[in-house]
Structures are given as C-alpha cells and as structure tokens.
Design a protein around this motif. Sequence first.
Motif, PDB file in Angstrom:
ATOM      1  N   UNK A   7      14.275  19.288 -36.703  1.00  0.00           N
ATOM      2  CA  UNK A   7      15.232  19.578 -37.386  1.00  0.00           C
ATOM      3  C   UNK A   7      14.540  20.395 -38.707  1.00  0.00           C
ATOM      4  N   UNK A   8      14.998  21.588 -38.777  1.00  0.00           N
ATOM      5  CA  UNK A   8      14.431  22.425 -40.283  1.00  0.00           C
ATOM      6  C   UNK A   8      15.446  23.536 -40.620  1.00  0.00           C
ATOM      7  N   UNK A   9      15.082  23.641 -41.808  1.00  0.00           N
ATOM      8  CA  UNK A   9      16.082  24.543 -42.366  1.00  0.00           C
ATOM      9  C   UNK A   9      15.088  26.079 -42.620  1.00  0.00           C
ATOM     10  N   UNK A  10      13.903  25.984 -42.238  1.00  0.00           N
ATOM     11  CA  UNK A  10      12.827  27.067 -42.470  1.00  0.00           C
ATOM     12  C   UNK A  10      12.623  28.024 -41.160  1.00  0.00           C
ATOM     13  N   UNK A  11      13.079  29.279 -41.635  1.00  0.00           N
ATOM     14  CA  UNK A  11      12.680  30.452 -40.533  1.00  0.00           C
ATOM     15  C   UNK A  11      11.439  30.397 -39.867  1.00  0.00           C
ATOM     16  N   UNK A  12      10.501  30.326 -40.842  1.00  0.00           N
ATOM     17  CA  UNK A  12       8.970  30.524 -40.497  1.00  0.00           C
ATOM     18  C   UNK A  12       8.614  29.235 -39.384  1.00  0.00           C
ATOM     19  N   UNK A  13       9.245  28.128 -39.578  1.00  0.00           N
ATOM     20  CA  UNK A  13       9.013  26.976 -38.591  1.00  0.00           C
ATOM     21  C   UNK A  13       9.662  27.164 -37.381  1.00  0.00           C
ATOM     22  N   UNK A  14      10.755  27.738 -37.483  1.00  0.00           N
ATOM     23  CA  UNK A  14      11.685  27.844 -36.192  1.00  0.00           C
ATOM     24  C   UNK A  14      10.994  28.925 -35.328  1.00  0.00           C
ATOM     25  N   UNK A  15      10.680  29.912 -36.065  1.00  0.00           N
ATOM     26  CA  UNK A  15       9.725  31.197 -35.271  1.00  0.00           C
ATOM     27  C   UNK A  15       8.595  30.539 -34.704  1.00  0.00           C
ATOM     28  N   UNK A  16       7.959  29.663 -35.318  1.00  0.00           N
ATOM     29  CA  UNK A  16       6.651  29.252 -34.767  1.00  0.00           C
ATOM     30  C   UNK A  16       6.801  28.388 -33.797  1.00  0.00           C
ATOM     31  N   UNK A  17       8.147  27.315 -33.790  1.00  0.00           N
ATOM     32  CA  UNK A  17       8.263  26.435 -32.719  1.00  0.00           C
ATOM     33  C   UNK A  17       8.997  27.000 -31.367  1.00  0.00           C
ATOM     34  N   UNK A  55      18.871  23.756 -36.492  1.00  0.00           N
ATOM     35  CA  UNK A  55      18.878  24.286 -37.661  1.00  0.00           C
ATOM     36  C   UNK A  55      19.674  23.459 -38.746  1.00  0.00           C
ATOM     37  N   UNK A  56      19.092  23.029 -39.973  1.00  0.00           N
ATOM     38  CA  UNK A  56      19.884  22.073 -40.995  1.00  0.00           C
ATOM     39  C   UNK A  56      20.172  23.332 -42.133  1.00  0.00           C
ATOM     40  N   UNK A  57      21.171  23.848 -42.048  1.00  0.00           N
ATOM     41  CA  UNK A  57      21.623  24.769 -43.340  1.00  0.00           C
ATOM     42  C   UNK A  57      22.372  23.948 -44.307  1.00  0.00           C
ATOM     43  N   UNK A  58      22.412  22.633 -44.386  1.00  0.00           N
ATOM     44  CA  UNK A  58      22.998  21.928 -45.418  1.00  0.00           C
ATOM     45  C   UNK A  58      21.820  20.750 -45.865  1.00  0.00           C
ATOM     46  N   UNK A  59      20.565  21.247 -46.142  1.00  0.00           N
ATOM     47  CA  UNK A  59      19.574  20.364 -46.400  1.00  0.00           C
ATOM     48  C   UNK A  59      19.806  19.527 -47.688  1.00  0.00           C
ATOM     49  N   UNK A  60      20.678  20.261 -48.566  1.00  0.00           N
ATOM     50  CA  UNK A  60      21.025  19.408 -49.834  1.00  0.00           C
ATOM     51  C   UNK A  60      21.896  18.150 -49.627  1.00  0.00           C
ATOM     52  N   UNK A  61      22.390  17.993 -48.404  1.00  0.00           N
ATOM     53  CA  UNK A  61      22.842  16.733 -47.891  1.00  0.00           C
ATOM     54  C   UNK A  61      21.870  15.511 -47.781  1.00  0.00           C
ATOM     55  N   UNK A  62      20.765  15.826 -47.608  1.00  0.00           N
ATOM     56  CA  UNK A  62      19.555  14.877 -47.779  1.00  0.00           C
ATOM     57  C   UNK A  62      19.091  14.602 -46.123  1.00  0.00           C
ATOM     58  N   UNK A  63      18.060  13.807 -46.301  1.00  0.00           N
ATOM     59  CA  UNK A  63      17.541  13.400 -44.975  1.00  0.00           C
ATOM     60  C   UNK A  63      18.605  12.820 -43.821  1.00  0.00           C
ATOM     61  N   UNK A  64      19.582  12.105 -44.410  1.00  0.00           N
ATOM     62  CA  UNK A  64      20.487  11.682 -43.455  1.00  0.00           C
ATOM     63  C   UNK A  64      21.192  12.606 -42.750  1.00  0.00           C
ATOM     64  N   UNK A  65      21.222  13.875 -43.346  1.00  0.00           N
ATOM     65  CA  UNK A  65      22.114  14.891 -42.419  1.00  0.00           C
ATOM     66  C   UNK A  65      21.200  15.501 -41.440  1.00  0.00           C
ATOM     67  N   UNK A  66      20.124  15.444 -41.673  1.00  0.00           N
ATOM     68  CA  UNK A  66      19.028  15.880 -40.410  1.00  0.00           C
ATOM     69  C   UNK A  66      18.922  14.888 -39.348  1.00  0.00           C
ATOM     70  N   UNK A  67      18.943  13.496 -39.713  1.00  0.00           N
ATOM     71  CA  UNK A  67      19.157  12.552 -38.720  1.00  0.00           C
ATOM     72  C   UNK A  67      20.388  12.568 -38.232  1.00  0.00           C
ATOM     73  N   UNK A  68      21.581  12.932 -38.678  1.00  0.00           N
ATOM     74  CA  UNK A  68      23.046  12.977 -37.852  1.00  0.00           C
ATOM     75  C   UNK A  68      22.708  14.299 -36.942  1.00  0.00           C
ATOM     76  N   UNK A  69      22.173  15.542 -37.356  1.00  0.00           N
ATOM     77  CA  UNK A  69      22.178  16.608 -36.443  1.00  0.00           C
ATOM     78  C   UNK A  69      21.756  16.268 -35.330  1.00  0.00           C
ATOM     79  N   UNK A  70      20.148  15.543 -35.644  1.00  0.00           N
ATOM     80  CA  UNK A  70      19.555  15.205 -34.194  1.00  0.00           C
ATOM     81  C   UNK A  70      20.345  14.215 -33.383  1.00  0.00           C
ATOM     82  N   UNK A  71      20.971  13.480 -33.772  1.00  0.00           N
ATOM     83  CA  UNK A  71      21.657  12.346 -32.947  1.00  0.00           C
ATOM     84  C   UNK A  71      22.678  13.004 -32.398  1.00  0.00           C
ATOM     85  N   UNK A  72      23.498  14.005 -33.032  1.00  0.00           N
ATOM     86  CA  UNK A  72      24.409  14.641 -32.055  1.00  0.00           C
ATOM     87  C   UNK A  72      24.156  15.517 -31.389  1.00  0.00           C
ATOM     88  N   UNK A  73      22.829  16.173 -31.173  1.00  0.00           N
ATOM     89  CA  UNK A  73      22.370  16.776 -30.225  1.00  0.00           C
ATOM     90  C   UNK A  73      21.995  15.956 -29.047  1.00  0.00           C
TER      91      UNK A  73
END
Length: 188
Positions: free
Chosen positions: A52-62, A71-89
């Motif tokens: 889970x990342x917001x960074x295009x450079x990391x997405x390109x490398x991976x 893609x986490x486009x709302x990183x300002x919501x904190x680490x919990x948002x990244x966790x939620x995005x992964x669990x939804x997947x």
Amino acid sequence: MNMTLILLAAGDSLRFNGNKLLYEINGKPMYRYIIEAIDQLPDGLFSRKLIVTQYDEIMEYMKDSGYKIIANRDSRLGISHSIHLALKELEKDDTDFFFAVCDQPYLQSSTIEALVKGFRESRKGLACLCFRGELGNPAIFSGQYRKKLMELTGDRGGKKIIAAHMSDVFLLEAEDARELKDIDVMPL
C-alpha cells in the motif's frame, strides 16, 4: 492457514523533511531493503503479497514484482487508512495478516521467517517483534482480528490491539535493536 504479507509504504514522512522511503541508504532507496529481505524468504511463506503506497516511484518499481499494488491517495487519514485499504482488498480471503513497514532497513529476512514460524507454532492470535519489552514491527494478526483492525482510526496502527490482548501475543525478541529501528528523522 494462509498468510498475506502487507507492506505499508504510504506515510507522509512529516518529521523527515522529505520522502523517507525514497531516501537512499548506501545507494539504495530505504523501502527496497525490506523487499530484498522478503525476496530471500522461502517460497510459499506468504500466500499473497500486497503493498500500500501513495508514491508513484514505488508503484512503478513494484509493477512486475508479484505484489498487488494498492494506491493510497488519502494518506493524510493515517496508517489506519492503509490498513483498511489492504483489508478491503482481502475481504473474501481467509487469511492471517503480516504487516510490515518500509522504513526499517535493518530488518533481517531470518527475523521475518522466525516471526512467522513462532506465530504458527504458538497458536496465538497475534505476534510482533520486540526488543527488551518494547513492541515493534512487523506484526501478525490472525483473521479473527480483522474486525478490530477495521475499527482503527487515524494514525494509530495495530499496536493498540496488541497491547489490549497481550495474553494472545507471541513475542519474538530481536537479536539486535537496530532491526526494530524505523527511520523517522533525517540522519545527520
């Protein structure tokens, strides 16, 4: 039981004065250290791998790495948002969750493997790396903790859940405190 690796690489690096994940340590961006450590693990240790990342450079490398990129486009919501995005997947998957952050360049593949092995042998619902009583990352959550992970808010990660359920935690003592060290400020 299946175990899914979830790499968290979406933080805003507010205390770092720049993007710490792209900061080079010995000529290599910081986030690549954990990816290389994971690449050294036995095949089949993880049934799936996500980042889970917001960074295009990391997405390109991976993009050709075998990881599902979220893609986490709302990183300002904190680490919990990244966790939620992964669990939804992983909503339909019967899996345990291995969470790791990408700002621990000294974490060893042998430690990751030992944490997974110890978790499975312990038959506990949670696991994390520690050093002299200090809880750290990575951490493992059995599927039974999915709901509690989805209840996290803001910049609070799973340590809150681990601290509330210590009788259900397998702790692996790191051999070196450096393995738990996450890089939060620009090195001098």
